[in-house]
Design an enzyme around this catalytic site. Sequence first.
Site, mmCIF file in Angstrom:
data_model
loop_
_atom_site.group_PDB
_atom_site.id
_atom_site.type_symbol
_atom_site.label_atom_id
_atom_site.label_comp_id
_atom_site.label_asym_id
_atom_site.label_seq_id
_atom_site.Cartn_x
_atom_site.Cartn_y
_atom_site.Cartn_z
ATOM 1 N N LYS A 28 0.863 -1.174 0.000
ATOM 2 C CA LYS A 28 0.000 0.000 0.000
ATOM 3 C C LYS A 28 0.902 1.227 0.000
ATOM 4 O O LYS A 28 1.631 1.464 0.961
ATOM 5 C CB LYS A 28 -0.899 0.015 1.235
ATOM 6 C CG LYS A 28 -1.743 1.279 1.370
ATOM 7 C CD LYS A 28 -2.464 1.312 2.712
ATOM 8 C CE LYS A 28 -3.121 2.662 2.947
ATOM 9 N NZ LYS A 28 -3.708 2.771 4.303
ATOM 10 N N GLY A 58 -8.036 8.939 10.343
ATOM 11 C CA GLY A 58 -8.291 8.971 11.770
ATOM 12 C C GLY A 58 -9.291 10.003 12.243
ATOM 13 O O GLY A 58 -9.530 10.119 13.449
ATOM 14 N N ALA A 69 -9.651 5.286 4.947
ATOM 15 C CA ALA A 69 -9.382 6.464 5.780
ATOM 16 C C ALA A 69 -10.618 7.305 6.036
ATOM 17 O O ALA A 69 -11.437 7.550 5.140
ATOM 18 C CB ALA A 69 -8.297 7.355 5.179
ATOM 19 N N GLY A 70 -10.738 7.751 7.282
ATOM 20 C CA GLY A 70 -11.741 8.717 7.677
ATOM 21 C C GLY A 70 -13.084 8.167 8.098
ATOM 22 O O GLY A 70 -13.929 8.915 8.582
ATOM 23 N N ASN A 130 -9.106 0.992 10.334
ATOM 24 C CA ASN A 130 -8.247 0.717 11.471
ATOM 25 C C ASN A 130 -8.778 1.454 12.705
ATOM 26 O O ASN A 130 -9.353 0.859 13.605
ATOM 27 C CB ASN A 130 -6.813 1.105 11.171
ATOM 28 C CG ASN A 130 -5.829 0.658 12.245
ATOM 29 O OD1 ASN A 130 -4.626 0.728 12.061
ATOM 30 N ND2 ASN A 130 -6.293 0.172 13.390
ATOM 31 N N THR A 131 -8.628 2.779 12.719
ATOM 32 C CA THR A 131 -9.006 3.565 13.892
ATOM 33 C C THR A 131 -10.459 3.363 14.327
ATOM 34 O O THR A 131 -10.719 3.225 15.533
ATOM 35 C CB THR A 131 -8.726 5.055 13.643
ATOM 36 O OG1 THR A 131 -7.355 5.218 13.295
ATOM 37 C CG2 THR A 131 -9.027 5.881 14.875
#
Length: 280
Positions: A102, A163, A189-190, A211-212
């Site tokens: 990635k 995040g 993301a986000g 992830n987050t």
Amino acid sequence: MDRSTNGLVIGGTTLRSRLFLGTGRYPSPVVMRQALAASGAHVVTFAIRRVNLDGVAEDTVLQHFSDRELVYLPNTSGAADADEAVRIARLARAAGLGDWVKVEISAHPRSLLPDPLETLRATERLAAEGFVVLPYTSDDPMLCKRLEEAGAAAVMPGGSPIGTGLGILNPYNLGWIAEEARVPVIVDAGLGSAADAAQAMELGADGILVNTPVARARDPVAMAEAMRLAIEAGRLSRLAGRIPKKRYATASSEPEGRLFAAAEPRSGNAPAGASRGGAR
């Protein structure tokens, strides 16, 4: 790529799940393993800079996956330009982490938004070297097209900055990217919750990377399961086909067969028997 089937194919590998899971920021390795099991994810991503490349088998991150059949997606997080990203990817492949990478090159330490020019350069070079390249990029439809032309095996547009949990800030662009892409689109993301994942899939995404929102949820294991179910529901909804949006209401039952005749519609909003301007 066949979007009508359940299987997602990237770089010649058929994946069991459309959910990609990150490995950072969990309360503990035990919770991370439980979340991974609940998610059903087949692909896990991790920063190459966090891995001990001199002893991959004993690495404190990767040792938790040694008993699972997973696809590793090491990322170049922390790279400042294409040269550094390429160098990191080569080191990961030499250490036995495989050909998937990635590309993640952030242009600004506060926004962590991807650098479009350096990301494109790194994608071109790594694809030419035989890597299965999944570049993290902005939600710019033309940039995603250029990355595809450069040899990306999939494109990974962000819903919002990494995040933040802001969800999908520009659904129009993501829908356009999904419509035009000839490689899989993985929204990365986000995202903040399962609702965001379902929305991304309804817009036409082929998969989600989180992830987050899982690792920092109050219950990471439950959120991992929620993400799995949201992806399934969002994709099924996309394939089923939503109704078009309309400005005015439409009755769900036909007027024929009513017991009583419908009243004649009155013009304007004035009560019956009252004039608009005068006294009653």
